[in-house]
Design an enzyme around this catalytic site. Structure first.
Site, PDB file in Angstrom:
ATOM      1  N   PHE A  21      35.272  47.674  63.315  1.00 31.91           N
ATOM      2  CA  PHE A  21      33.771  47.619  62.973  1.00 31.91           C
ATOM      3  C   PHE A  21      32.898  46.032  61.750  1.00 31.91           C
ATOM      4  CE2 PHE A  21      30.128  48.813  60.006  1.00 31.91           C
ATOM      5  CZ  PHE A  21      29.257  48.214  60.332  1.00 31.91           C
ATOM      6  N   ASP A  50      36.288  45.645  59.014  1.00 31.56           N
ATOM      7  CA  ASP A  50      36.111  44.006  59.551  1.00 31.56           C
ATOM      8  C   ASP A  50      35.210  43.647  58.201  1.00 31.56           C
ATOM      9  OD1 ASP A  50      37.413  41.917  59.867  1.00 31.56           O
ATOM     10  OD2 ASP A  50      35.768  41.496  59.727  1.00 31.56           O
ATOM     11  N   TYR A  55      31.766  37.474  52.936  1.00 34.56           N
ATOM     12  CA  TYR A  55      30.705  38.082  53.301  1.00 34.56           C
ATOM     13  C   TYR A  55      29.711  39.079  52.015  1.00 34.56           C
ATOM     14  CZ  TYR A  55      33.214  38.291  57.373  1.00 34.56           C
ATOM     15  OH  TYR A  55      34.110  37.714  58.915  1.00 34.56           O
ATOM     16  N   LYS A  84      39.356  39.186  54.073  1.00 33.54           N
ATOM     17  CA  LYS A  84      40.274  38.034  54.089  1.00 33.54           C
ATOM     18  C   LYS A  84      39.935  37.007  52.464  1.00 33.54           C
ATOM     19  CE  LYS A  84      37.906  38.462  58.428  1.00 33.54           C
ATOM     20  NZ  LYS A  84      36.512  38.849  58.845  1.00 33.54           N
ATOM     21  N   HIS A 117      41.423  32.984  55.847  1.00 38.08           N
ATOM     22  CA  HIS A 117      40.418  33.039  56.664  1.00 38.08           C
ATOM     23  C   HIS A 117      39.878  31.918  57.387  1.00 38.08           C
ATOM     24  CE1 HIS A 117      35.385  34.850  56.027  1.00 38.08           C
ATOM     25  NE2 HIS A 117      35.614  34.453  57.438  1.00 38.08           N
ATOM     26  N   TYR A 216      36.059  38.237  67.469  1.00 38.38           N
ATOM     27  CA  TYR A 216      34.801  38.721  66.505  1.00 38.38           C
ATOM     28  C   TYR A 216      33.722  37.521  67.465  1.00 38.38           C
ATOM     29  CZ  TYR A 216      34.572  33.678  64.704  1.00 38.38           C
ATOM     30  OH  TYR A 216      34.891  32.047  64.699  1.00 38.38           O
ATOM     31  N   GLY A 217      32.327  37.796  67.555  1.00 39.65           N
ATOM     32  CA  GLY A 217      31.511  37.550  68.645  1.00 39.65           C
ATOM     33  C   GLY A 217      31.272  38.314  69.585  1.00 39.65           C
ATOM     34  N   LEU A 219      30.018  40.571  71.011  1.00 45.56           N
ATOM     35  CA  LEU A 219      28.362  40.930  71.742  1.00 45.56           C
ATOM     36  C   LEU A 219      28.043  39.429  71.490  1.00 45.56           C
ATOM     37  CD1 LEU A 219      28.281  44.968  69.621  1.00 45.56           C
ATOM     38  CD2 LEU A 219      29.346  44.517  72.566  1.00 45.56           C
ATOM     39  N   THR A 221      27.130  37.316  68.769  1.00 44.25           N
ATOM     40  CA  THR A 221      27.630  37.637  67.379  1.00 44.25           C
ATOM     41  C   THR A 221      25.567  37.926  67.431  1.00 44.25           C
ATOM     42  OG1 THR A 221      26.274  34.971  67.477  1.00 44.25           O
ATOM     43  CG2 THR A 221      28.694  35.295  67.089  1.00 44.25           C
ATOM     44  N   GLN A 222      25.416  38.220  66.322  1.00 35.74           N
ATOM     45  CA  GLN A 222      24.151  38.735  65.077  1.00 35.74           C
ATOM     46  C   GLN A 222      23.577  37.493  65.326  1.00 35.74           C
ATOM     47  OE1 GLN A 222      24.607  40.677  61.612  1.00 35.74           O
ATOM     48  NE2 GLN A 222      26.831  40.606  61.709  1.00 35.74           N
ATOM     49  N   TYR A 224      23.019  34.571  63.593  1.00 30.79           N
ATOM     50  CA  TYR A 224      22.639  34.682  61.914  1.00 30.79           C
ATOM     51  C   TYR A 224      21.760  33.297  62.245  1.00 30.79           C
ATOM     52  CZ  TYR A 224      27.570  35.969  62.642  1.00 30.79           C
ATOM     53  OH  TYR A 224      27.974  36.309  63.150  1.00 30.79           O
ATOM     54  N   GLU A 274      23.369  52.792  64.187  1.00 25.41           N
ATOM     55  CA  GLU A 274      23.914  54.154  64.955  1.00 25.41           C
ATOM     56  C   GLU A 274      24.002  54.395  65.845  1.00 25.41           C
ATOM     57  OE1 GLU A 274      22.255  58.084  62.630  1.00 25.41           O
ATOM     58  OE2 GLU A 274      25.117  59.010  62.582  1.00 25.41           O
TER      59      GLU A 274
HETATM   60  P1  NDP Z   1      28.778  41.063  67.535  1.00 19.37           P
HETATM   61  O1  NDP Z   1      29.417  39.782  68.473  1.00 19.37           O
HETATM   62  O2  NDP Z   1      29.516  42.518  67.405  1.00 19.37           O
HETATM   63  O3  NDP Z   1      27.178  41.314  67.797  1.00 19.37           O
HETATM   64  C1  NDP Z   1      26.752  41.971  66.740  1.00 19.37           C
HETATM   65  C2  NDP Z   1      25.385  42.377  67.368  1.00 19.37           C
HETATM   66  O4  NDP Z   1      25.512  42.743  68.776  1.00 19.37           O
HETATM   67  C3  NDP Z   1      24.806  42.844  67.035  1.00 19.37           C
HETATM   68  O5  NDP Z   1      22.854  42.117  66.525  1.00 19.37           O
HETATM   69  C4  NDP Z   1      24.162  43.812  67.672  1.00 19.37           C
HETATM   70  O6  NDP Z   1      22.808  44.409  67.468  1.00 19.37           O
HETATM   71  C5  NDP Z   1      23.965  43.749  68.517  1.00 19.37           C
HETATM   72  N1  NDP Z   1      24.857  45.061  69.010  1.00 19.37           N
HETATM   73  C6  NDP Z   1      26.029  45.722  68.744  1.00 19.37           C
HETATM   74  N2  NDP Z   1      26.060  47.257  69.414  1.00 19.37           N
HETATM   75  C7  NDP Z   1      24.892  46.768  70.226  1.00 19.37           C
HETATM   76  C8  NDP Z   1      25.061  47.535  70.882  1.00 19.37           C
HETATM   77  N3  NDP Z   1      25.213  48.688  71.783  1.00 19.37           N
HETATM   78  N4  NDP Z   1      23.881  47.262  72.235  1.00 19.37           N
HETATM   79  C9  NDP Z   1      22.816  46.463  72.112  1.00 19.37           C
HETATM   80  N5  NDP Z   1      23.356  45.595  71.375  1.00 19.37           N
HETATM   81  C10 NDP Z   1      24.318  45.738  70.010  1.00 19.37           C
HETATM   82  O7  NDP Z   1      28.806  39.652  65.315  1.00 19.37           O
HETATM   83  P2  NDP Z   1      29.207  39.376  64.872  1.00 19.37           P
HETATM   84  O8  NDP Z   1      29.010  37.778  64.316  1.00 19.37           O
HETATM   85  O9  NDP Z   1      29.077  39.831  63.489  1.00 19.37           O
HETATM   86  O10 NDP Z   1      30.983  39.589  64.361  1.00 19.37           O
HETATM   87  C11 NDP Z   1      31.148  40.631  64.618  1.00 19.37           C
HETATM   88  C12 NDP Z   1      32.136  41.015  63.182  1.00 19.37           C
HETATM   89  O11 NDP Z   1      33.334  39.768  63.074  1.00 19.37           O
HETATM   90  C13 NDP Z   1      31.019  40.297  61.708  1.00 19.37           C
HETATM   91  O12 NDP Z   1      30.964  41.213  61.409  1.00 19.37           O
HETATM   92  C14 NDP Z   1      32.872  40.082  61.263  1.00 19.37           C
HETATM   93  O13 NDP Z   1      33.118  41.588  60.545  1.00 19.37           O
HETATM   94  C15 NDP Z   1      33.517  39.348  61.709  1.00 19.37           C
HETATM   95  N6  NDP Z   1      33.774  37.884  61.965  1.00 19.37           N
HETATM   96  C16 NDP Z   1      34.279  37.258  61.605  1.00 19.37           C
HETATM   97  C17 NDP Z   1      34.658  35.840  62.124  1.00 19.37           C
HETATM   98  C18 NDP Z   1      35.596  34.562  60.888  1.00 19.37           C
HETATM   99  O14 NDP Z   1      35.223  33.577  60.946  1.00 19.37           O
HETATM  100  N7  NDP Z   1      36.816  35.321  61.313  1.00 19.37           N
HETATM  101  C19 NDP Z   1      32.991  35.230  62.057  1.00 19.37           C
HETATM  102  C20 NDP Z   1      32.690  35.481  63.010  1.00 19.37           C
HETATM  103  C21 NDP Z   1      32.359  37.798  62.357  1.00 19.37           C
HETATM  104  P3  NDP Z   1      21.605  44.996  66.328  1.00 19.37           P
HETATM  105  O15 NDP Z   1      21.196  43.391  66.007  1.00 19.37           O
HETATM  106  O16 NDP Z   1      20.576  45.971  66.943  1.00 19.37           O
HETATM  107  O17 NDP Z   1      22.613  45.394  64.926  1.00 19.37           O
END
Ligand code: NDP
Length: 318
Positions: A21, A50, A55, A84, A117, A216-217, A219, A221-222, A224, A274
């Site tokens: 997560f 994670d 963060y 990290k 990191h 990571y990413g 899905l 990414t969010q 951002y 959720e």
């Molecule tokens: P993700 O690739 O996990 O994508 C998240 C997005 O997907 C959110 O906008 C979310 O929607 C959407 N989503 C999640 N579940 C579903 C679903 N079932 N159906 C439709 N949409 C969905 O994003 P992150 O970029 O956050 O990457 C995940 C994690 O990786 C980070 O949170 C962090 O912990 C880590 N990370 C690590 C990095 C590093 O340098 N090591 C860099 C970047 C991330 P919603 O907006 O609706 O919630």
């Protein structure tokens, strides 16, 4: 198949849950959302969380963990917590104090996984992104192999179960593996990895070294605003992915995650909702319980013809 009870073995003998997560929070999202999301995540059955110093949500994650432990929902050992080391703390003498501060915020005695990191060191100090007068990032010269040795000491001190890296390319991993006196190999390399960047060469390399690739990413990414080009394609809207999802009667998110799990990658998935968390985990704890209830110790292959033999294995219940 549910991701809930699947684990991947790390090269130091520990196990990492197959789905993690993510806890990155974009600036515009209020911090209370991180606490709420972590509570929801543990509540729906996610056990691998994670996070990272950078963060700035470790306190909220710690609060959620403690409240779920106090409520009897989970025990500490049921959880797998990653954090990290940030780039301004790569000098060896800064590593353990930085980890100890993370542990304090997380209200934990140890984390399951501690990662470097990013392979680029930044100038130490209070500023997470130190810049000069022209706004250029101020770098440091410390060699990440020296940082790695400090991580090894944190593992020996029992402050972390496993140690790994993030955003390293294969040559950078190779440098750690070839470091004279290496005590522990990185257990994982956490990198951007998804259908548009499937990292197949890095994955093959990591597999050949018994290093797990954490995605990571996964899905898309969010998205951002501060980091991601808002014109980049939306992964979960990809027509091919959507077709495969439709064919399998699953959501595109689930297919994107299963794609990783089936190729031996441990994906992270972030959400504040959720229903999405449940969907990503695929089976809720209630569903798991319902299905557990189907058990009747019924065998399709009881081989009764040999049931008189003293070594007939099924005279014992298990
Ligand atoms: P993700 O690739 O996990 O994508 C998240 C997005 O997907 C959110 O906008 C979310 O929607 C959407 N989503 C999640 N579940 C579903 C679903 N079932 N159906 C439709 N949409 C969905 O994003 P992150 O970029 O956050 O990457 C995940 C994690 O990786 C980070 O949170 C962090 O912990 C880590 N990370 C690590 C990095 C590093 O340098 N090591 C860099 C970047 C991330 P919603 O907006 O609706 O919630």
């Amino acid at each position: 198949m549910s991701s809930k009870h699947q684990f991947v073995k790390l090269n130091d003998g520990h196990f990492i849950p197959a789905l993690g997560f993510g806890t990155y929070k974009p600036q515009e999202v209020p911090i209370s959302k991180s606490l709420e999301a972590a509570n929801l995540a543990i509540g729906v059955g996610l056990r691998h969380i994670d996070t990272a110093y950078i963060y700035h949500v470790e306190e909220e994650i710690g609060q959620a963990i403690q409240s779920k432990i106090k409520a009897g929902v989970v025990k500490r050992e049921d959880l797998f917590i990653t954090t990290k080391l940030w780039c301004t703390c790569f000098r060896p003498e800064l590593v353990r104090p930085s980890l100890e501060k993370s542990l304090k915020r997380l209200q934990l005695d140890y984390v399951d996984l501690y990662l470097i990191h990013y392979p680029v060191p930044l100038k130490p100090g209070d500023n997470d992104f130190p810049v000069d007068e022209q706004g250029k990032l101020l770098l440091d010269t410390v060699d990440f192999c020296a940082t790695w040795e400090a991580l090894e000491k944190c593992k020996d001190a029992g402050l972390v179960k496993s140690i790994g890296v993030s955003n390293f390319n294969h040559k950078q991993i190779e440098r750690i593996l070839n470091k004279p006196g290496l005590k522990y190999k990185p257990v994982c390399n956490q990198v951007e990895c998804h259908l548009y960047l499937n990292q197949s060469k890095l994955l093959d390399y990591c597999k050949s070294k018994d290093i797990v690739l954490v995605a990571y990413g996964a899905l898309g990414t969010q998205r951002y605003k501060e980091w991601v080009d808002q014109n980049s394609p939306v992964l979960l809207h990809d027509p091919v992915l959507c077709d495969v999802a439709k064919k399998n009667k699953q959501s595109p998110a689930l297919v994107a995650l299963r794609y990783q799990i089936q190729r031996g990658v441990v994906p992270l998935a972030q959400s504040f909702k959720e229903n999405e968390m449940k969907e990503n985990l695929q089976l809720s704890p209630e569903d798991m319980k319902t299905l557990d209830g189907l058990n009747k110790n019924f065998r399709y292959l009881p081989t009764e013809s040999i049931s008189d033999h003293p070594e007939y294995p099924y005279s014992e219940e298990y």
